[in-house]
Design an enzyme around this catalytic site. Structure first.
Site, PDB file in Angstrom:
ATOM      1  N   LYS A 128     -18.050  55.507  -1.278  1.00 28.15           N
ATOM      2  CA  LYS A 128     -17.330  54.721  -2.272  1.00 28.15           C
ATOM      3  C   LYS A 128     -16.397  55.589  -3.113  1.00 28.15           C
ATOM      4  CE  LYS A 128     -21.142  51.348  -2.578  1.00 28.15           C
ATOM      5  NZ  LYS A 128     -20.577  50.035  -2.208  1.00 28.15           N
TER       6      LYS A 128
ATOM      7  N   THR B  43     -17.915  43.096  -2.921  1.00 28.71           N
ATOM      8  CA  THR B  43     -17.870  41.797  -3.587  1.00 28.71           C
ATOM      9  C   THR B  43     -17.469  41.981  -5.053  1.00 28.71           C
ATOM     10  OG1 THR B  43     -20.266  42.028  -3.811  1.00 28.71           O
ATOM     11  CG2 THR B  43     -19.481  40.494  -2.140  1.00 28.71           C
TER      12      THR B  43
ATOM     13  N   HIS C 206     -24.336  44.055   7.617  1.00 29.03           N
ATOM     14  CA  HIS C 206     -23.678  44.383   6.349  1.00 29.03           C
ATOM     15  C   HIS C 206     -23.119  45.795   6.284  1.00 29.03           C
ATOM     16  CE1 HIS C 206     -24.907  40.820   3.945  1.00 29.03           C
ATOM     17  NE2 HIS C 206     -25.932  40.815   4.776  1.00 29.03           N
TER      18      HIS C 206
ATOM     19  N   LYS D  73     -20.140  50.093  -9.348  1.00 32.08           N
ATOM     20  CA  LYS D  73     -20.771  49.790  -8.066  1.00 32.08           C
ATOM     21  C   LYS D  73     -21.822  50.860  -7.842  1.00 32.08           C
ATOM     22  CE  LYS D  73     -16.637  50.254  -6.093  1.00 32.08           C
ATOM     23  NZ  LYS D  73     -16.530  49.100  -5.198  1.00 32.08           N
ATOM     24  N   ARG D  74     -22.613  50.732  -6.754  1.00 27.48           N
ATOM     25  CA  ARG D  74     -23.566  51.798  -6.488  1.00 27.48           C
ATOM     26  C   ARG D  74     -22.845  53.123  -6.264  1.00 27.48           C
ATOM     27  NH1 ARG D  74     -29.142  50.729  -5.892  1.00 27.48           N
ATOM     28  NH2 ARG D  74     -29.164  52.913  -5.300  1.00 27.48           N
TER      29      ARG D  74
ATOM     30  N   LYS E 277     -14.902  39.892  -7.873  1.00 21.80           N
ATOM     31  CA  LYS E 277     -15.231  39.528  -9.259  1.00 21.80           C
ATOM     32  C   LYS E 277     -14.151  40.038 -10.210  1.00 21.80           C
ATOM     33  CE  LYS E 277     -19.937  39.815  -7.636  1.00 21.80           C
ATOM     34  NZ  LYS E 277     -21.062  40.728  -7.365  1.00 21.80           N
TER      35      LYS E 277
HETATM   36  C1  NBG Z   1     -23.354  46.012   1.709  1.00 20.63           C
HETATM   37  C2  NBG Z   1     -21.959  46.548   1.954  1.00 20.63           C
HETATM   38  C3  NBG Z   1     -20.937  45.874   1.064  1.00 20.63           C
HETATM   39  C4  NBG Z   1     -21.056  44.362   1.201  1.00 20.63           C
HETATM   40  C5  NBG Z   1     -22.487  43.940   0.923  1.00 20.63           C
HETATM   41  C6  NBG Z   1     -22.684  42.461   1.091  1.00 20.63           C
HETATM   42  C7  NBG Z   1     -25.459  47.004   2.526  1.00 20.63           C
HETATM   43  C8  NBG Z   1     -26.227  47.434   3.713  1.00 20.63           C
HETATM   44  N1  NBG Z   1     -24.228  46.538   2.738  1.00 20.63           N
HETATM   45  O1  NBG Z   1     -19.642  46.268   1.421  1.00 20.63           O
HETATM   46  O2  NBG Z   1     -21.935  47.930   1.747  1.00 20.63           O
HETATM   47  O3  NBG Z   1     -20.190  43.714   0.306  1.00 20.63           O
HETATM   48  O4  NBG Z   1     -23.370  44.589   1.816  1.00 20.63           O
HETATM   49  O5  NBG Z   1     -22.292  42.041   2.359  1.00 20.63           O
HETATM   50  O6  NBG Z   1     -25.952  47.078   1.429  1.00 20.63           O
END
Ligand code: NBG
Length: 836
Positions: free
Chosen positions: A570, A672, A375, A564-565, A676
């Site tokens: 980001k 993601t 991820h 988002k976080r 949305k």
């Molecule tokens: C996160 C990514 C995102 C991705 C999500 C789901 C982790 C390690 N990765 O870009 O930063 O959409 O995983 O795949 O949290």
């Protein structure tokens, strides 16, 4: 099926199919009975929370009939299961979505209305199940919902954290973390399953005994501490298909099978230790997103839920099958990131030590059962456990890892004689560390990235040596989201409009049908309806902001949103620096052409992430200054929404005009949230990163605002150097001014030190490279893109068309599509029909 119209408390109309065999009178009576039995109350004395519980228990009753039927059907068909192993499941609230998927949302809303109750108020009583940080955990939640909807058998396997993601409060502009005691009132949907309790062992040592009969060594784990893992099942309801799968989350309990009084002092201490081990193991979710923290307790959590889940899976298999060699025909373990990678040596341990297999046959089975999803390429997220810690906590598991590593390195040496660089990059054990990603790749039969660009970067760069050696393992699975939550539940107005326009509600399980909206993109009436719905959703969000932030926002302004976080990559900082830029411009030229815009932020920062927390303070400080400046006359507003989470996200996406997806290219594996927003008719303002690339491909470049460096450019700078942010600072007077304002007190009531760390991060950082995420480099291009957004919005028809085309072209990004791809390429599950 007949649709039903429903008035909600926002004066809106919802239309979804009526439930099959739903009996209003029975439901009503049972809710009242539940109130009586659970709380000794009647409707007029019960609190909204108590009524929520009573309703939830009644919904659970509907679910359990389907759950039993599902288990029966799966058993009869001897179904293959995927075990989706994940440290995180960010489920959000369950009541509304369970009702939607049972197809009785309106029926229940009507019954409640007859009782004088408002379903929205009741839904608001439910705490979010926040057992996750961000995208990775929410993806897991979308996936298991899609699996149920598509009639596939799954166990979501995770941890029942006592405290999920912390609640965020903002005090004087700063984030304050408050424990999230989400189980305070109990969880009405869960079922405790003590009959499936497993034992998990930590520490101790391994004794080797000669087994004369079998002529081989036996490995005996002794002197350990053990805990009980007790599962709780949470139902995961499929849409309109009677399927209910389980999210199985494990709680830790001390083992008390002996009488303390009869033990001597040494054993007493041992007993207390076991008690303490169990006490804190599932206490809290680590609040890090995309960041590895190397804490012993975290490794304990990982082994705890993995060992319990794998033991349970094997027992379940053995109930109906005698030959473990055929396990891969019935079981697949999907490792959600490296967090559950101890699945590999744990499965080996069970097959070797408990089932008495030889190494080769155990390895054959293990490598056919495990698959790994990557991820992130963020270096600080890669899990590398110190060998001494790992060995101490999991002595037998460590031996197995050593043997996996030894055998793998022989293969590497055979394939690449004398190429030490290959060993350096691919070894599992290296320089005193256990490299979890390498273990997952070596043992997994599948390695997938989460968006096309991300997978290409893995193959070409991060995992290049592995890709060269074992290309057949690598595949892409672009992420997706469930439209049942993020459109049908979160945006009922748009959902019913889509159904009306395309003449069917089949998009609920077949999202690409939403492309039917394209026919209306140029239709002025449809454009107006679409924008009216957006306006209603902006009113709903404005009301939320008023209630929670005590700020008035203008629902006619552009809602430009980044939720988002909080993470440097980001680039929330790029966003807020640009707001400062706009502010400066407007101060200098109060009559400038500018369409009023509300810049909305929502983000939690990891509790120990200094720069991220300072960014939150900066956003709130800029908000203060801009909002209180009479020259601005409200044309720029900045709002920081406290405690961003799944439940308020649903409201936010529905109300957004602009979706900020502005990560440094190559850093966001997929994203993601971007999907949305798109589904809800927001236009992407973003870089060519992660799934943005595929979003732009689907919707067309003319219907998105793209800016910034490409991932190649970014990676070239990272590899070769040559980026000098202080040059930009020196030569660009606007940027110079903005950075100086961070340290001249403009946004800090004269305090010159408050934002010094952020200022330094651009020019002379205390750690890392200067402007590591190329904010100054991309600034002008971002500013220009934002100007295009502002102009475009002023052409109402053009904007409506763009927004509508985003919704119309979001079909690819349903998690139903993603799941079908996992099933086709990795899991090979069969769809199973469930009759009631
Ligand atoms: C996160 C990514 C995102 C991705 C999500 C789901 C982790 C390690 N990765 O870009 O930063 O959409 O995983 O795949 O949290």
């Amino acid at each position: 099926m007949e649709g039903i119209l429903l008035e909600t408390n926002t004066g809106t109309v919802v239309k979804t199919p009526a439930a099959i065999g739903f009996d209003k009178e029975v439901f009503k009576k049972n809710v009242l009975d539940n109130l009586k039995v659970l709380f000794r109350k009647t409707l007029d004395t019960a609190s909204q929370q108590e009524i929520f519980q009573a309703v939830a228990f009644e919904v659970k009753d509907l679910i359990v009939d389907r759950w039993l039927a599902t288990q029966k059907a799966f058993k009869e068909q001897d179904a293959k299961y995927v075990y989706y192993l994940s440290m995180e499941f960010l489920m959000g609230r369950a009541l509304g979505n369970n009702l939607i998927n049972l197809c009785c949302y309106e029926d229940v809303a009507n019954v409640l209305e007859e009782l004088g109750l408002d379903i929205n108020v009741l839904e608001d009583q439910e705490p979010d199940a926040a057992l996750g940080n961000g995208g990775l955990g929410r993806l897991a939640a979308c996936f298991i919902e899609s699996l149920s909807t598509l009639n596939y058998p799954v166990y979501g396997c995770g941890i029942r954290y006592k405290y999920g993601m912390f609640k965020q409060e903002i005090h004087d502009g700063y984030q304050v973390e408050v424990p999230d005691n989400w189980l305070e009132n109990g969880n009405p949907f869960e079922i405790k399953r003590p009959e499936y309790t497993q034992t998990v062992k930590f520490g101790g040592y391994v004794r080797i005994e000669w087994d004369a009969q079998r002529q081989r060594n036996r490995f005996i784990h002794d002197g350990y501490q053990a805990v009980h893992a007790v599962p709780y099942d949470i139902p995961v309801v499929g849409y309109n298909n009677n399927v209910v799968n389980a999210l199985r989350i494990w709680d830790a309990q001390p083992i008390q099978e002996f009488n303390l009084a009869s033990f001597d002092k040494g054993d007493y201490l041992h007993a207390v230790e076991q008690e303490n081990l169990a006490k804190n193991i599932v206490d809290v979710l680590y609040p890090n997103d995309n960041h590895y923290s190397g804490k012993e307790l975290r490794l304990k959590q990982q082994y705890f839920f993995v060992s319990a889940s794998v033991q349970q899976a094997i027992k379940k298999y053995k109930e109906c099958h005698s030959d473990l060699h055929k396990l891969p025909e019935k079981v697949c373990f999907q490792l959600n990131d490296t967090h559950p990678t101890v699945t590999v040596p744990e499965l080996m341990r069970i097959l070797l030590d408990e089932e008495g297999m030889e190494w080769d046959e155990a390895w054959e089975i293990t490598t056919k059962c495990c698959a790994y999803t990557n991820h992130t390429i963020m270096a600080e997220a890669l899990e590398k456990w110190p060998v001494d810690l790992f060995m101490r906590l999991l002595p037998r598991i460590y031996q197995i890892v050593q043997e996996i590593n030894r055998r793998f390195l022989i293969e590497v040496e055979e394939r690449y004689p004398n190429q030490y660089n290959k060993i350096r990059s691919m070894a599992i054990l290296y320089e005193g560390q256990v490299r979890m990603a390498n273990m997952a790749i070596v043992a997994g039969f599948s390695v997938n990235g989460v968006a096309r660009l991300h997978t290409e970067i893995l193959k070409k760069r991060e995992l290049r040596d592995f890709y060269e050696m074992m290309p057949e393992k690598f595949n892409n699975k672009t992420n997706g989201i469930t439209q049942r939550r993020f459109l049908l539940h979160g945006n009922p107005l748009l959902a019913s409009w889509v159904t009306e326009k395309i003449g069917t509600d089949a998009w609920i399980t077949d999202l690409p049908l939403i492309r039917g909206l394209e026919a209306y993109a140029d239709d002025p009436k449809a454009q107006q309806e679409f924008m009216e719905i957006k306006y209603q959703n902006k009113l709903r969000l404005a009301k939320y902001i008023k209630e929670h932030n005590h700020i008035d926002v203008d629902p006619h302004s552009i809602f430009d949103v980044q939720v988002k976080r909080l993470h440097e990559y980001k680039r929330q900082l790029l966003n807020i620096l640009h707001v400062i830029y706009l502010y400066n411009q407007m101060k200098a030229n109060p009559e400038m052409d500018f369409y009023p815009t509300t810049f909305i932020f929502g983000a939690k920062a990891a509790a120990g992430y200094r720069r991220a927390k300072e960014t939150i303070k900066l956003i709130n400080s800029v908000a203060d200054v801009v909002d209180n400046d009479p020259d601005i006359r409200g044309r720029i507003k900045v709002v920081f929404i406290e405690n961003y989470r799944v439940s308020n996200a649903e409201i936010i996406f529905a109300a957004s005009d602009v979706s900020e997806q502005i990560s440094t290219a190559s850093k966001e594996a997929s994203g993601t949230g971007n999907m949305k927003f798109m589904l809800n008719g927001a236009v992407t303002l973003g870089t060519m990163d992660g799934a943005n690339v595929e979003i732009v491909e689907e919707v067309g470049e003319e219907n998105a605002f793209i800016f910034g460096m490409s991932s190649e450019e970014v990676m070239a700078y990272e590899a070769n150097g040559g980026y000098h942010p202080e040059g930009i600072y020196r030569n660009d007077p606007d940027i110079h001014r903005i950075l100086d304002q961070l340290v001249d007190g403009t946004f800090s009531h004269g305090d010159r030190e408050m934002f010094r760390e952020i200022y330094n991060s651009f020019l002379a950082p205390s750690y890392g490279r200067a402007d590591q995420y190329f904010i100054l480099k991309d600034f002008r291009s971002y500013a220009e893109a934002r100007e295009r957004v502002n102009k475009a919005y002023q052409d109402k028809a053009r904007w409506a068309k763009m927004a509508m085309l985003n919704t119309a072209n979001s079909g690819k990004f349903t998690s139903d599509r993603t799941i079908e791809e996992y099933v086709r390429d990795i899991w090979h599950l069969k769809k199973i029909a469930v009759e009631l």
